[in-house]
Design a protein around this motif. Structure first.
Motif, mmCIF file in Angstrom:
data_model
loop_
_atom_site.group_PDB
_atom_site.id
_atom_site.type_symbol
_atom_site.label_atom_id
_atom_site.label_comp_id
_atom_site.label_asym_id
_atom_site.label_seq_id
_atom_site.Cartn_x
_atom_site.Cartn_y
_atom_site.Cartn_z
ATOM 1 N N CYS A 231 0.822 -1.217 0.000
ATOM 2 C CA CYS A 231 0.000 0.000 0.000
ATOM 3 C C CYS A 231 0.852 1.260 0.000
ATOM 4 O O CYS A 231 0.558 2.228 -0.725
ATOM 5 C CB CYS A 231 -0.943 -0.011 1.199
ATOM 6 S SG CYS A 231 -2.217 -1.285 1.119
ATOM 7 N N ARG A 232 1.913 1.272 0.779
ATOM 8 C CA ARG A 232 2.759 2.461 0.820
ATOM 9 C C ARG A 232 3.542 2.627 -0.479
ATOM 10 O O ARG A 232 3.769 3.759 -0.931
ATOM 11 C CB ARG A 232 3.691 2.394 2.031
ATOM 12 C CG ARG A 232 2.937 2.549 3.353
ATOM 13 C CD ARG A 232 3.843 2.473 4.557
ATOM 14 N NE ARG A 232 4.778 3.584 4.624
ATOM 15 C CZ ARG A 232 5.630 3.767 5.640
ATOM 16 N NH1 ARG A 232 5.620 2.913 6.684
ATOM 17 N NH2 ARG A 232 6.473 4.789 5.651
ATOM 18 N N MET A 233 3.933 1.528 -1.096
ATOM 19 C CA MET A 233 4.575 1.613 -2.413
ATOM 20 C C MET A 233 3.600 2.187 -3.431
ATOM 21 O O MET A 233 3.961 3.031 -4.264
ATOM 22 C CB MET A 233 5.054 0.231 -2.860
ATOM 23 C CG MET A 233 5.593 0.191 -4.282
ATOM 24 S SD MET A 233 6.360 -1.388 -4.730
ATOM 25 C CE MET A 233 4.977 -2.519 -4.582
ATOM 26 N N ALA A 234 2.348 1.717 -3.369
ATOM 27 C CA ALA A 234 1.331 2.199 -4.313
ATOM 28 C C ALA A 234 1.082 3.687 -4.131
ATOM 29 O O ALA A 234 0.996 4.446 -5.119
ATOM 30 C CB ALA A 234 0.037 1.411 -4.119
ATOM 31 N N MET A 235 0.953 4.118 -2.883
ATOM 32 C CA MET A 235 0.685 5.533 -2.642
ATOM 33 C C MET A 235 1.857 6.411 -3.081
ATOM 34 O O MET A 235 1.671 7.484 -3.659
ATOM 35 C CB MET A 235 0.370 5.754 -1.161
ATOM 36 C CG MET A 235 -0.999 5.197 -0.753
ATOM 37 S SD MET A 235 -1.476 5.580 0.959
ATOM 38 C CE MET A 235 -0.463 4.412 1.877
ATOM 39 N N LEU B 269 1.927 5.901 -7.297
ATOM 40 C CA LEU B 269 0.775 6.307 -8.103
ATOM 41 C C LEU B 269 0.216 7.663 -7.690
ATOM 42 O O LEU B 269 -0.375 8.373 -8.520
ATOM 43 C CB LEU B 269 -0.323 5.244 -7.999
ATOM 44 C CG LEU B 269 0.073 3.842 -8.471
ATOM 45 C CD1 LEU B 269 -1.055 2.856 -8.191
ATOM 46 C CD2 LEU B 269 0.440 3.836 -9.945
ATOM 47 N N GLY B 270 0.377 8.011 -6.427
ATOM 48 C CA GLY B 270 -0.067 9.317 -5.966
ATOM 49 C C GLY B 270 -1.537 9.564 -6.253
ATOM 50 O O GLY B 270 -2.392 8.690 -6.115
ATOM 51 N N THR B 271 -1.823 10.771 -6.718
ATOM 52 C CA THR B 271 -3.221 11.177 -6.917
ATOM 53 C C THR B 271 -3.858 10.547 -8.149
ATOM 54 O O THR B 271 -5.082 10.611 -8.306
ATOM 55 C CB THR B 271 -3.305 12.701 -7.045
ATOM 56 O OG1 THR B 271 -2.458 13.136 -8.126
ATOM 57 C CG2 THR B 271 -2.860 13.376 -5.755
ATOM 58 N N ASN C 264 -8.306 3.317 -2.836
ATOM 59 C CA ASN C 264 -8.071 3.842 -1.493
ATOM 60 C C ASN C 264 -7.057 2.937 -0.780
ATOM 61 O O ASN C 264 -7.414 2.089 0.042
ATOM 62 C CB ASN C 264 -9.382 3.902 -0.708
ATOM 63 C CG ASN C 264 -9.215 4.611 0.635
ATOM 64 O OD1 ASN C 264 -8.098 4.840 1.100
ATOM 65 N ND2 ASN C 264 -10.334 4.954 1.250
ATOM 66 N N TRP C 265 -5.785 3.136 -1.100
ATOM 67 C CA TRP C 265 -4.732 2.286 -0.543
ATOM 68 C C TRP C 265 -4.612 2.444 0.965
ATOM 69 O O TRP C 265 -4.282 1.485 1.667
ATOM 70 C CB TRP C 265 -3.399 2.591 -1.232
ATOM 71 C CG TRP C 265 -3.389 2.229 -2.683
ATOM 72 C CD1 TRP C 265 -3.494 3.069 -3.747
ATOM 73 C CD2 TRP C 265 -3.282 0.911 -3.235
ATOM 74 N NE1 TRP C 265 -3.450 2.370 -4.927
ATOM 75 C CE2 TRP C 265 -3.320 1.038 -4.644
ATOM 76 C CE3 TRP C 265 -3.155 -0.362 -2.683
ATOM 77 C CZ2 TRP C 265 -3.249 -0.058 -5.497
ATOM 78 C CZ3 TRP C 265 -3.071 -1.463 -3.532
ATOM 79 C CH2 TRP C 265 -3.120 -1.307 -4.915
ATOM 80 N N GLN C 266 -4.847 3.620 1.469
ATOM 81 C CA GLN C 266 -4.725 3.838 2.910
ATOM 82 C C GLN C 266 -5.742 2.996 3.677
ATOM 83 O O GLN C 266 -5.440 2.461 4.743
ATOM 84 C CB GLN C 266 -4.923 5.315 3.236
ATOM 85 C CG GLN C 266 -4.630 5.658 4.697
ATOM 86 C CD GLN C 266 -3.181 5.392 5.075
ATOM 87 O OE1 GLN C 266 -2.269 5.966 4.492
ATOM 88 N NE2 GLN C 266 -2.962 4.515 6.058
#
Length: 775
Positions: free
Chosen positions: A569-573, A576-578, A583-585
């Protein structure tokens, strides 16, 4: 030479220890297994911490063992412990309080660590904090989690195409992590998802899906308890799935006949002393195999056709009593064409090609001829043969003749290796997702997933070598030690711009890395995983399609570890950002939220969060198990397949080599230096040979030799091995991996499944030349 110019070795050092050969054992488990199971806990200095975890491992409400995928009993489980010797060793290495910290890496260069064996590398303890190797560096250095994810994002977003990245998965990864991992890769824009299935049971799926309509096994554990015949082919349960022997024992006591088919007699196929029973500890145990057929390497196809030829002869003599014609007529297609081929076969020719005497084949067929409840089990002894897909289709052919699929006590059982390798595939870890699966993801999440097929393991290695893949993310595993053609693969890995390994322990893949590299430490199965103050549970799927919960209990050895789901999830956020629509968080905060979304995407997971918390978990749907065969060729029928017998002709100075693991090993993890059941102690660089071959070639037991392979007109060398005489067919040999992976050509693959054919390597054996040693 300066240290900067030294290249870390991709292989174990070419050095011998002090071999002690005691001869093969006649039985497995018993008191020695019990003692070995506990010894590692004491060696790691965690007898109390480790014992606490052992009594929770594989229990309902406990945590799932991180080693094999053999299912736990549906009913009551042994209070003594539902684990095997290697499961206990795996647990000991998880429970250890030894840490690999930044200070360790400061004192030890990658080059120096690579001079150690895989066994020595794995004994340092648990990875305790994230580490980074800068370009041109010689030592890993600490890095914060935020900076690690920033580094990954920088590399991924700098690629010209998402297909320049590949995302590898080992079989230890949970369902929750696997689902999010493939979801990230697809939203990022690639189906490059090589995984450990590409190296172990991809062949099974390629054989079963077109013939039965399901790419998994069709039996439950209880089927082993009440069946007539169990055939174990190309598999060594005593080492690879020790808990399977309890099921074999129960079936045998209930009247089942067991046929073992393998090039060498393995102790786990012959006898079993069950450590959960008093008689197994103090008594004589039980003899398992009623018949052992010593087939040649890749002689299995000829053997299977010989069995079918004899079954046809039995059917002609007793019409309607051997073949299940009602099943054949209503449930199968292609029978007439299949039967016609046997006009061209002679039993004597097939027996000679298989290496098994015709009289022994006849004995096996006698056991099966008038029985309907037959289970065939197999391992990588078949799946890693060049014609492995066809051989497994031939097993299906035999069972279809008998009507022995889709009924209690009958069916196919591919014995999976790693604990959630089957669950990974169910969670869409697949370089070839179906259009239906992709459509469903699009419907649920609202982004357009990539439709082009991605790279499997072999194709990913070739793409890295050609610099078409520039970033490799490995979710667990030990890529360099698991893959074929070690020199070629190492060259490929070193061309990467960035390699990332999510790991619990140090392994050789951290030492053979890209221009930059990251090591991301994570929780093990036995670790207590708390997110936002809430203990989390994960889930896995075993070999027989049961999805069950797993919740660790041990306090993690470091506060700098994060779980795999949060890593994704943190890699995705960060990457990929905005632009992400997911909703990875939310998924980083709760595994329940992950399971809620899984049930919307994958059939069979309805009411996931409730059912996974039920004791023992739940079965996934399996149409073939229920007698329904929905194949591509027929809407409602299983498929008979026409196959051919391979040409296994060797040159005068050639031998066939199969790689295997020792009893002190699980996949690439080396727990010790004792292959107890084969009588090998304190050494791994051995080659098992038939005594006649040793004599005919002018060698003697204990001689030092070098091994050569010449596939693709390339000379590959594995130097410094010791000859050990063994009961193995002539012109066949056996060695351990990863020491001989260097001999397996990247192009020596299984037809259709594209798996490395590590059980079929043509080699030449020559007296050892010290000049062949280069590391």
């Amino acid at each position: 030479m300066s240290e900067e110019k030294k290249v870390p070795s991709a292989e174990n050092p070419y050095k011998l220890l002090k071999l002690k050969s005691t001869g093969a054992e006649k039985w497995a488990a018993g008191i020695p297994a019990v003692m070995a199971a506990f010894s590692d806990l004491f060696e790691e200095g965690v007898p109390i911490r480790g014992m606490k975890a052992l009594f929770s491992m594989n229990q309902k409400g406990g945590f799932d063992c991180s080693s094999c995928a053999w299912p736990d009993p549906d009913d009551e489980r042994s209070p003594v412990g539902e684990y095997c010797e290697n499961g206990a060793k795996a647990l000991a290495e998880e429970a250890t309080t030894k840490k690999v910290t930044a200070d360790f890496f400061k004192k030890n260069s990658v080059y120096d660590l690579a001079m150690l064996t895989d066994f020595e590398i794995g004994r340092f303890g648990r990875l305790a904090e994230p580490m980074y190797m800068p370009k041109g560096g010689t030592h890993y250095q600490p890095i914060s989690w935020d900076d690690a994810f920033k580094k990954i994002a920088e590399h991924l977003t700098a690629l010209d195409s998402p297909d320049e990245a590949a995302f590898y998965t080992s079989g230890r990864t949970s369902n929750e992590t696997s689902f999010l991992y493939q979801l990230f890769a697809k939203e990022f824009g690639t189906n490059n998802m090589p995984d450990c299935s590409n190296m172990c049971h991809e062949t099974s799926g390629f054989a079963l899906m077109p013939t039965l309509g399901v790419g998994k096994g069709t039996v439950k554990l209880n089927d082993f308890y009440d069946t007539d015949v169990i055939v174990i082919i190309g598999h060594n349960p005593g080492t690879n799935a020790p808990r399977m022997m309890s099921a074999l024992e129960k079936g045998k006591l209930n009247g089942a006949k067991i046929i073992a088919i393998n090039p060498i007699p393995e102790a786990g196929l012959m006898g079993f002393h069950n450590p959960q029973h008093l008689n197994g500890v103090l008594g004589n145990g039980i003899s398992l195999a009623d018949l052992f057929l010593p087939v040649k390497i890749n002689g299995d196809m000829a053997l299977l056709k010989a069995m079918e030829l004899l079954l046809l002869d039995f059917e002609k003599k007793s019409p309607g009593q051997v073949f299940d014609h009602d099943f054949i007529e209503k449930k199968t297609g292609g029978y007439d064409e299949f039967i016609k081929q046997f006009e061209n076969y002679r039993l004597e020719d097939l027996a000679e090609e298989s290496g098994v005497p015709a009289a022994s084949i006849y004995q096996a067929v006698q056991m099966m001829a008038f029985k309907k409840r037959i289970i065939f089990c197999w391992g990588m002894g078949l799946t890693q043969q060049p014609n492995g897909v066809d051989m497994l289709k031939e097993i299906v052919n035999l069972l279809l003749l008998k009507g022995s699929i889709g009924k209690p006590g009958a069916g196919v059982c591919p014995v999976r290796g790693h604990s959630n390798v089957q669950g990974n595939r169910t969670m869409l870890i697949n370089e070839k997702p179906t259009q239906q699966q992709l459509d469903r993801l699009k419907e649920v999440f609202g982004f357009e997933p990539p439709r082009k097929h991605g790279y499997d393991v072999v194709r990913a290695i070739k793409a890295m070598h050609a610099e078409k893949v520039k970033v490799l993310f490995s979710m667990g595993g030990n890529f360099i030690s698991a893959t074929p053609d070690t020199t070629y693969t190492a060259e490929a890995l070193r061309k990467l711009r960035l390699s990332i390994c999510v790991s619990t322990k140090l392994n050789r893949s951290h030492l053979v890395h890209g221009q930059e590299a990251l090591i991301l430490p994570t929780y093990s199965r036995s670790d207590l995983d708390i997110v936002n103050g809430q203990p989390q549970l994960i889930s896995t799927e075993n070999s027989m399609g049961i999805v069950q919960s797993s919740q660790g209990i041990l306090k993690p050895i470091s506060d700098k570890l994060i779980n795999e789901t949060q890593i994704v999830c943190r890699m995705a956020m960060a990457t990929l950002g905005t632009r992400s629509v997911i909703n990875w968080q939310q998924y980083a905060n709760s595994y329940d939220a992950v399971r809620d979304i899984i049930e919307k995407c994958i059939p069979g997971f309805e009411d996931y969060n409730r059912r996974v918390r039920e004791k023992g978990g739940f079965y996934l749907p399996n149409a073939a198990r229920d007698g329904n065969f929905i194949t591509e060729k027929y809407a409602d029928r299983a498929v008979f397949t026409l196959t051919t017998i391979p040409d296994n002709t060797l040159k005068e100075d050639e031998y066939l080599m199969a790689t295997t693991r020792t009893h002190d090993q699980f996949n690439t993890t080396i727990y010790g230096l004792e292959d107890r059941y084969r009588g090998i102690k304190n050494e791994r660089r051995v080659i098992f040979m038939n005594q006649k071959d040793i004599d005919n070639s002018g060698f003697a037991a204990g001689d030092k030799v070098d091994l050569f392979n010449y596939d693709d007109d390339i000379e590959r060398i594995a130097p410094l091995f010791i000859i050990v005489p063994y009961s193995i067919p002539q012109r066949n040999t056996l060695t351990y991996f990863p020491e001989t992976n260097v001999l397996v050509s990247i192009n020596n693959v299984v037809g259709e499944s594209n798996m490395p054919a590590s059980k079929y390597v043509k080699i030449k054996i020559r007296p050892h030349d010290p000049l062949n040693i280069g590391n």
